[in-house]
Design an enzyme around this catalytic site. Structure first.
Site, PDB file in Angstrom:
ATOM      1  N   LEU A  33       0.811  -1.221   0.000  1.00 51.14           N
ATOM      2  CA  LEU A  33       0.000   0.000   0.000  1.00 51.14           C
ATOM      3  C   LEU A  33       0.844   1.271   0.000  1.00 51.14           C
ATOM      4  O   LEU A  33       1.938   1.308   0.542  1.00 51.14           O
ATOM      5  CB  LEU A  33      -0.918   0.002   1.229  1.00 51.14           C
ATOM      6  CG  LEU A  33      -1.865  -1.194   1.356  1.00 51.14           C
ATOM      7  CD1 LEU A  33      -2.741  -1.045   2.589  1.00 51.14           C
ATOM      8  CD2 LEU A  33      -2.726  -1.374   0.109  1.00 51.14           C
ATOM      9  N   GLY A  36      -1.782   6.388  -2.492  1.00 56.82           N
ATOM     10  CA  GLY A  36      -2.882   6.253  -3.456  1.00 56.82           C
ATOM     11  C   GLY A  36      -3.977   5.357  -2.890  1.00 56.82           C
ATOM     12  O   GLY A  36      -5.172   5.688  -2.930  1.00 56.82           O
ATOM     13  N   HIS A  37      -3.569   4.212  -2.329  1.00 57.02           N
ATOM     14  CA  HIS A  37      -4.563   3.307  -1.735  1.00 57.02           C
ATOM     15  C   HIS A  37      -5.255   3.989  -0.548  1.00 57.02           C
ATOM     16  O   HIS A  37      -6.463   3.861  -0.368  1.00 57.02           O
ATOM     17  CB  HIS A  37      -3.892   2.034  -1.211  1.00 57.02           C
ATOM     18  CG  HIS A  37      -3.239   1.202  -2.267  1.00 57.02           C
ATOM     19  ND1 HIS A  37      -1.877   1.108  -2.397  1.00 57.02           N
ATOM     20  CD2 HIS A  37      -3.769   0.414  -3.234  1.00 57.02           C
ATOM     21  CE1 HIS A  37      -1.585   0.290  -3.399  1.00 57.02           C
ATOM     22  NE2 HIS A  37      -2.708  -0.134  -3.939  1.00 57.02           N
ATOM     23  N   ASP A 150      -5.290   3.567 -12.917  1.00 56.21           N
ATOM     24  CA  ASP A 150      -5.557   2.401 -13.760  1.00 56.21           C
ATOM     25  C   ASP A 150      -6.787   2.710 -14.623  1.00 56.21           C
ATOM     26  O   ASP A 150      -7.855   2.119 -14.449  1.00 56.21           O
ATOM     27  CB  ASP A 150      -5.798   1.173 -12.878  1.00 56.21           C
ATOM     28  CG  ASP A 150      -4.569   0.851 -12.050  1.00 56.21           C
ATOM     29  OD1 ASP A 150      -3.512   0.602 -12.637  1.00 56.21           O
ATOM     30  OD2 ASP A 150      -4.661   0.891 -10.813  1.00 56.21           O
TER      31      ASP A 150
HETATM   32  O1  PAF Z   1      -5.945  -2.391  -8.984  1.00 59.05           O
HETATM   33  C1  PAF Z   1      -5.579  -3.386  -8.350  1.00 59.05           C
HETATM   34  O2  PAF Z   1      -4.826  -3.317  -7.362  1.00 59.05           O
HETATM   35  C2  PAF Z   1      -6.083  -4.765  -8.777  1.00 59.05           C
HETATM   36  O3  PAF Z   1      -6.174  -4.851 -10.160  1.00 59.05           O
HETATM   37  C3  PAF Z   1      -7.410  -5.147  -8.106  1.00 59.05           C
HETATM   38  C4  PAF Z   1      -8.527  -4.213  -8.516  1.00 59.05           C
HETATM   39  C5  PAF Z   1      -7.250  -5.123  -6.596  1.00 59.05           C
HETATM   40  C6  PAF Z   1      -7.813  -6.562  -8.534  1.00 59.05           C
HETATM   41  O4  PAF Z   1      -6.861  -7.507  -8.168  1.00 59.05           O
END
Ligand code: PAF
Length: 302
Positions: A33, A36-37, A150
């Site tokens: 992490l 961003g997360h 993403d």
């Molecule tokens: O974006 C990510 O970290 C991954 O593609 C996800 C959405 C957790 C799926 O494994």
């Protein structure tokens, strides 16, 4: 924060939260992490009563030559970070729990899954949509939070949710950047100090396109040429390096552009003119590390 490793326990805890009338937010992650997360967790906390996060390095979204084995894993650190952010429920299943022997069922979003990153990483989005749909079935969130970094993943998941009628709101949060502009990514941990500097070319190329667009350039062709030019310059500056720098321990690796594209953010199809808004997306290999970044132009950022 309660930790669950089985689907049955996770589902029971989610259902209990929702039955108590709590709006449940969900942040799926693969761990390692960064800010961003955490921005996704904060967004979830701001508009939900309870937040579930998941940590699962999903093997089905990695190609045979990709970095599954060396993908950074830092469970205890991640768990402490999520706890500090006030996450209520954490789902961290083992691979056998998510993919029992004999599992042969996939969720595929046709066409979209083979554009941008899907083109360079065949099978990647099939792995993403399969695991995300499984996670949605297990957690049953009211809202799920994804990062704009993403961008192709966002388009694919939005389409899956629409086509399969998942009762979940998809919330997309802005890209979080380092002070020098590099988009935060778990894969940045792979970069040597020199590669870390080289990686800035992704952000530079996007900033150049953004500036040209602000000055009135509308042609995608011209904008793509300007973005790609930043990568050619990067190559030149590499050639100008002194022998000492080249022979240093910090192995200097080339930046290889994978794609620099200007597309419709929903269909991921190329656009000729950006007047109605567009996604400018870039992917490149810095050494052996694949990095992506993007900007939205003439569209309100998420
Ligand atoms: O974006 C990510 O970290 C991954 O593609 C996800 C959405 C957790 C799926 O494994």
């Amino acid at each position: 924060m309660n930790l669950f490793t089985t689907i049955a326990e996770m589902r029971a805890a989610s259902r209990a939260a929702r039955q108590a009338g709590r709006r449940l937010g969900f942040v799926p992650t693969m761990g390692a992490l960064h800010e961003g997360h955490l921005s996704l967790v904060r967004a979830a906390r701001a508009c939900c009563d309870a937040v579930t996060a998941s940590i699962f390095v999903n093997p089905t979204q990695f190609g045979p030559t990709e970095d599954l084995a060396k993908y950074p894993r830092s469970f205890e650190r991640d768990r402490a970070m999520l706890e500090r952010e006030g996450v209520d429920l954490l789902f961290a299943p083992f691979v056998e729990e998510m993919y029992p022997a004999g599992a042969v069922t996939w969720v595929t979003v046709d066409e979209l899954s083979s554009k941008l990153d899907g083109r360079s990483r065949p099978g990647h989005f099939r792995g993403v949509t399969t695991v995300v749909s499984k996670l949605f079935h297990i957690v049953e969130p009211d809202a799920a939070f994804f990062g704009q970094k993403d961008a192709a993943q966002v388009a694919v998941i939005r389409r899956m949710v629409r086509d399969l009628n998942f009762p979940v709101e998809i919330v997309v949060c802005p890209i979080v950047r380092e002070p020098d502009g590099l988009a935060m990514s778990s894969r940045n941990a792979y970069l040597s100090p020199t590669q870390r500097k080289q990686a800035l070319v992704l952000h530079r190329s996007l900033a150049r396109v953004e500036k040209l667009a602000e000055c009135g350039e509308r042609s995608a062709k011209q904008l793509i040429a300007a973005g790609r030019e930043e990568f050619s310059r990067e190559k030149l500056s590499r050639q100008e390096l002194t022998g000492h720098e080249r022979s240093g321990k910090d192995v200097f690796a080339e930046v290889k552009l994978d794609y620099f594209a200007i597309v419709d953010p929903d269909t991921l199809d190329p656009v000729d003119d950006i007047s109605n808004g567009a996604l400018v997306a870039v992917a490149a290999l810095v050494g052996s590390t694949r990095l992506i970044d993007n900007i939205l132009i003439n569209r309100s950022n998420p």
